[in-house]
Scaffold this active site. Structure first.
Site, PDB file in Angstrom:
ATOM      1  CE  LYS A 176     -12.083  35.816 128.555  1.00  0.00           C
ATOM      2  NZ  LYS A 176     -12.260  34.656 127.645  1.00  0.00           N
TER       3      LYS A 176
ATOM      4  CB  CYS B  29      -6.397  32.078 123.979  1.00  0.00           C
ATOM      5  SG  CYS B  29      -7.726  32.995 123.164  1.00  0.00           S
TER       6      CYS B  29
HETATM    7  C1  SIN Z   1     -11.234  33.790 124.295  1.00  0.00           C
HETATM    8  O1  SIN Z   1     -11.279  34.776 125.078  1.00  0.00           O
HETATM    9  O2  SIN Z   1     -11.020  33.949 123.090  1.00  0.00           O
HETATM   10  C2  SIN Z   1     -11.474  32.415 124.809  1.00  0.00           C
HETATM   11  C3  SIN Z   1     -10.456  32.026 125.800  1.00  0.00           C
HETATM   12  C4  SIN Z   1      -9.652  30.850 125.407  1.00  0.00           C
HETATM   13  O3  SIN Z   1     -10.045  30.099 124.507  1.00  0.00           O
HETATM   14  O4  SIN Z   1      -8.589  30.658 126.008  1.00  0.00           O
END
Ligand code: SIN
Length: 312
Positions: free
Chosen positions: A45, A131
């Site tokens: 993540k 993001c």
């Molecule tokens: C998110 O955590 O909002 C998704 C990650 C991303 O789209 O980079």
């Protein structure tokens, strides 16, 4: 013998499929599940410097043709992922894994990357410039000036293998402008694409996720043509040293085949992994191998980037 093995940044992977950052990668347990599946590797993540709760729930919804999410970068903080990766370097020295990261400001991005540079981490770093879900924070790679500034500053001190996760672009001039910037730097790869930002999905009369009144990043079948266009546009424009990771709309072996045909050296699975679990890697790999066998291709090199055009 048909092989789906590949290389990124000079590291070998026995399969070209892996998770997309954001799915099945928040905890060590989830990462271990991907690691021990048919996937070639995993990406964490996206880590920020410190733990983040992310946006209020519900914030991820599977829908018939894909998914919508506004997670807001929830994560356990850089040290959590870095410590796990350093452990794996000892226990599985022959495998290479990806660390995704970004700061909540350019300063924080530099702090994080300097920590990674100073660490013993020997894997691949993916800087997430795309993001769409943190309120008040635009998708960095839509701002070419800021993107170039970050890259020029980063490469002054960061000497480990680094690639960037990109948002989808929708204009030929933007492909040209973005590629001209990326070609100036020793990037190992670009990853095309993150979700298509700020879509709306409606059921009856209501949105389906809470943050930002329902606006969220769209993944899955909806986005495959856009993902393929971005993979191929950058494959055509980037210097050969910059490889492409293809992400977006991979449900089947045929989808993975199309990403590779457009130029991808690695293919990431997000929405389908969320819907189906890690068994998706084995299924998609088997489907890809059947297509390769039918066409007489033994390796990804036999068809990577060889998309055919219709003659004038
Ligand atoms: C998110 O955590 O909002 C998704 C990650 C991303 O789209 O980079």
């Amino acid at each position: 013998m048909v092989s789906t093995s590949t290389q990124i940044a000079g590291f070998a992977f026995d399969n070209c499929l892996m998770n997309a950052a954001g799915v099945a990668c928040m905890t060590k347990e989830e990462l271990a599940e991907v690691k021990d599946s048919a996937a070639g590797t995993f990406v964490t993540k996206t880590a920020t410097l410190d733990f983040r709760q992310g946006n209020p729930e519900p914030r991820y919804q599977d829908v018939p043709l894909g998914s919508i999410n506004s997670m807001g970068l929830p994560n356990n903080g850089l040290d959590y992922y870095l410590d796990y990766l350093l452990e794996l370097q000892e226990s599985e020295p022959n495998r290479t894994f990806f660390l995704s990261l970004v700061g909540m400001s350019p300063e924080e991005t530099h702090t994080i990357l300097k920590k990674v540079q100073a660490s013993d981490f020997k894997g691949i770093t993916e800087l997430n410039l795309s993001c769409p879900n943190v309120p008040g924070k635009p998708q960095i790679a839509y701002d070419f000036e800021t993107t170039e500034k970050i890259l020029s500053e980063v490469f002054a001190y960061f000497k480990k293998p680094l690639g960037i996760k990109l948002p989808p672009y929708f204009d030929i001039v933007h492909f040209d402008q973005a590629a001209a910037i990326f070609n100036k730097y020793p990037l190992e790869f670009v990853n095309c694409v993150n979700s298509i930002g700020n879509g709306l999905y409606i059921e009856d009369e209501s949105v389906v996720i809470r943050p930002k009144n329902g606006f969220g990043g769209i993944g899955g079948q909806y986005i495959k043509p856009t993902a393929l266009a971005n993979v191929h546009a950058f494959y055509q424009r980037l210097k050969p040293e910059i490889q492409i990771i293809g992400t977006g709309g991979v449900l089947t072996g045929r989808d993975a085949f199309e990403h590779i045909l457009c130029g991808a050296s690695m293919v990431q699975v997000g929405t389908t992994l969320h819907k189906e679990g890690v068994a998706a890697f084995e299924r998609i790999t088997a489907e890809l191998k059947v297509i390769m066998e039918e066409k007489g291709y033994e390796s990804l090199e036999d068809f990577r980037g060889k998309l055919k055009y219709i003659e004038e």
